[in-house]
Every structure is written in structure tokens, then in C-alpha cells.
Design a protein around this motif. Sequence first.
Motif, PDB file in Angstrom:
ATOM      1  N   PRO A   1     -14.096   6.848  18.427  1.00 26.44           N
ATOM      2  CA  PRO A   1     -13.538   5.409  19.007  1.00 26.44           C
ATOM      3  C   PRO A   1     -14.894   4.465  18.989  1.00 26.44           C
ATOM      4  CG  PRO A   1     -13.758   7.049  20.589  1.00 26.44           C
ATOM      5  CD  PRO A   1     -13.927   7.833  19.301  1.00 26.44           C
ATOM      6  N   ASP A   2     -15.942   4.907  18.957  1.00 25.14           N
ATOM      7  CA  ASP A   2     -17.275   4.110  18.856  1.00 25.14           C
ATOM      8  C   ASP A   2     -17.658   4.021  17.469  1.00 25.14           C
ATOM      9  OD1 ASP A   2     -19.374   3.030  19.565  1.00 25.14           O
ATOM     10  OD2 ASP A   2     -20.542   4.661  20.327  1.00 25.14           O
TER      11      ASP A   2
ATOM     12  N   ILE B   1     -13.661   6.399   7.180  1.00 28.67           N
ATOM     13  CA  ILE B   1     -13.350   6.119   8.522  1.00 28.67           C
ATOM     14  C   ILE B   1     -11.703   5.983   8.685  1.00 28.67           C
ATOM     15  CG2 ILE B   1     -13.418   4.043  10.266  1.00 28.67           C
ATOM     16  CD1 ILE B   1     -16.340   3.475   9.316  1.00 28.67           C
ATOM     17  N   GLY B   2     -11.232   6.854   9.750  1.00 33.69           N
ATOM     18  CA  GLY B   2      -9.916   6.796   9.921  1.00 33.69           C
ATOM     19  C   GLY B   2      -9.058   7.905   9.280  1.00 33.69           C
TER      20      GLY B   2
END
Length: 261
Positions: free
Chosen positions: A107-108, A70-71
Motif C-alpha cells: 500500500p506504500d 505493481i498491482g
Amino acid sequence: MQVIIQPDTQSAVKLTAAVLADALRRNPEMTFGLATGATMEGVYAELVRMYREEKLDFSSAKTFNLDEYIGLPVEDKNSYRSYMDKHLFDHINIKKSNTHLPNGMTPDIPGEGSRYEAAIKAAGGLDLQLLGIGQDGHIGFNEPLSSLRSRTRDKLLAPQTLQQNSIYFDPPESMPRRAFTMGIGTILDARKIVMLVTGESKSDIIAQAIEGPVSSMVTASAIQFHNDATVILDQAAASKLKAQDYYHWCFENEPYWDKFR
Ligand code: F6R
């Protein structure tokens, strides 16, 4: 469960690739669940060789990877999308639109798991899930105490996993601490499971997973619940298994394996 012990790493890797290739030749529309990591690099190299030299055809295959950080943007060399492109997808005739990983930049974050599960379902489910095992017994990024019924979701990585994988990051502290991962329930829904484990450093944890009790502390042990799971090991990884003679006997006597011996 079938446990197959090969004399060395190369034979274990080649057998794993041969099982995947055989499944694809029988069903060109296979949906594979795929793993990343050092263990799988040889498997993908062998599949690329089979594509080039034996016309192994991926044109109708679909893939879903187990996990993604993530990211981390997909262009980052440490994203699992980059890993898959580098080791497999860029070298075979698979349609990129048929290759799927969780979206680590969504973003979710709470919604990504159910979106990914829905995509797997829409593809007809996973025909064959390829697995490795982490030093802490994880499959995917299902760290100790992950629910054995879990589905795809975001997960905090365990210290042992941060230690195992931060060597790829510069500086090591830049490694993301969270990742999306298929859940244990997602993995167990695959029609077939093939796990590859190599090296002495995995011998303790794989012995716990195969011959120990099923426990969320060693999430790989959940594959004991699966009705078509094969674990392929090299001798070094198998060295702590108690029933090695029995596993060799099963491999020698099971007709399904005739063409692979
Ligand atoms: C990666 C994954 C992990 C790895 C495991 C072993 O997609 O699902 O569970 O399979 O961490 O990694 P290596 O092969 O690097 O030891």
C-alpha cells in the motif's frame, strides 16, 4: 568490460550459469541480484541441473530480483515471484526467506523503493547482478531517460516494453503499466555484473549499449561505468558489434577465463 561471444545460444546460456555457479562455489553466502524474462529461463534450468547433478548448494545464498509488477498479486502466474518460483526457487535448496522481490502489492508505493534498498544494504550489498536487456535498452525496468544514478522506485513502463511483455498476459491489455525496479545506481553498486544477451532481435540495441555512448536513452550503456562487468552473447546478438575480433582475443588471452573455455 569483458565481452564474450559464444557460437550459439546454448553455449552462451551455459557459460552464464557456469559463471554464477563458480561464484557460488567460491562463496556459498553469495547475494545474487536476479533477472526474469525469456533469456534467463535456460540459465535457471542449468542451475537447477547443477543443483541436482553436481550438488550446487544454494542453502546459504540470498537473492534480490531486479523488479516486480505493481498491482499483480504474487499468486498471479505473471508476477515475477511466480516466475522465480517456477523456474528456480521451487527446484533448489534455497531458503525462500532469503529470496526477495519488491512487494508489488504494497500500500506504500513511494516507500517501497527505500525499503528494498535498505534490505539489500542489510544483506551486505549485491555480490553479482545478473542482467538481460530489453528491446528499448532497459536493464531492470529502467526505461529510456531513467537517471543513471537512480535507485529502486516505481516506474512507468515504456510502450516498447508493454509490447515486449504483454504477450504473456491474457488479455494483453491487462499487463500492469507500472513496476518497481532497482535503479541504475543500485545495479552499478553490485560488485560484479553479468549480462546475458541472445538472439538477432537484440543485436542493434546491445551494439548501442556496448559500443555506443553512455546515455540515459539506452540505460544498459551505464554498465560501461562498472569495473567488473561481463557481457555474454550468442553470435546472433553479437552480429552488429564492430570489435568482435578484439573481444575474442581478450577472451582467449585472459587467464580468468581458462577454466570456462
Ligand atoms: C526482467 C528484467 C528485464 C529483462 C529484459 C529482457 O527482470 O530485468 O530487463 O531482462 O526485458 O527480457 P527477455 O529476456 O524476455 O527478452
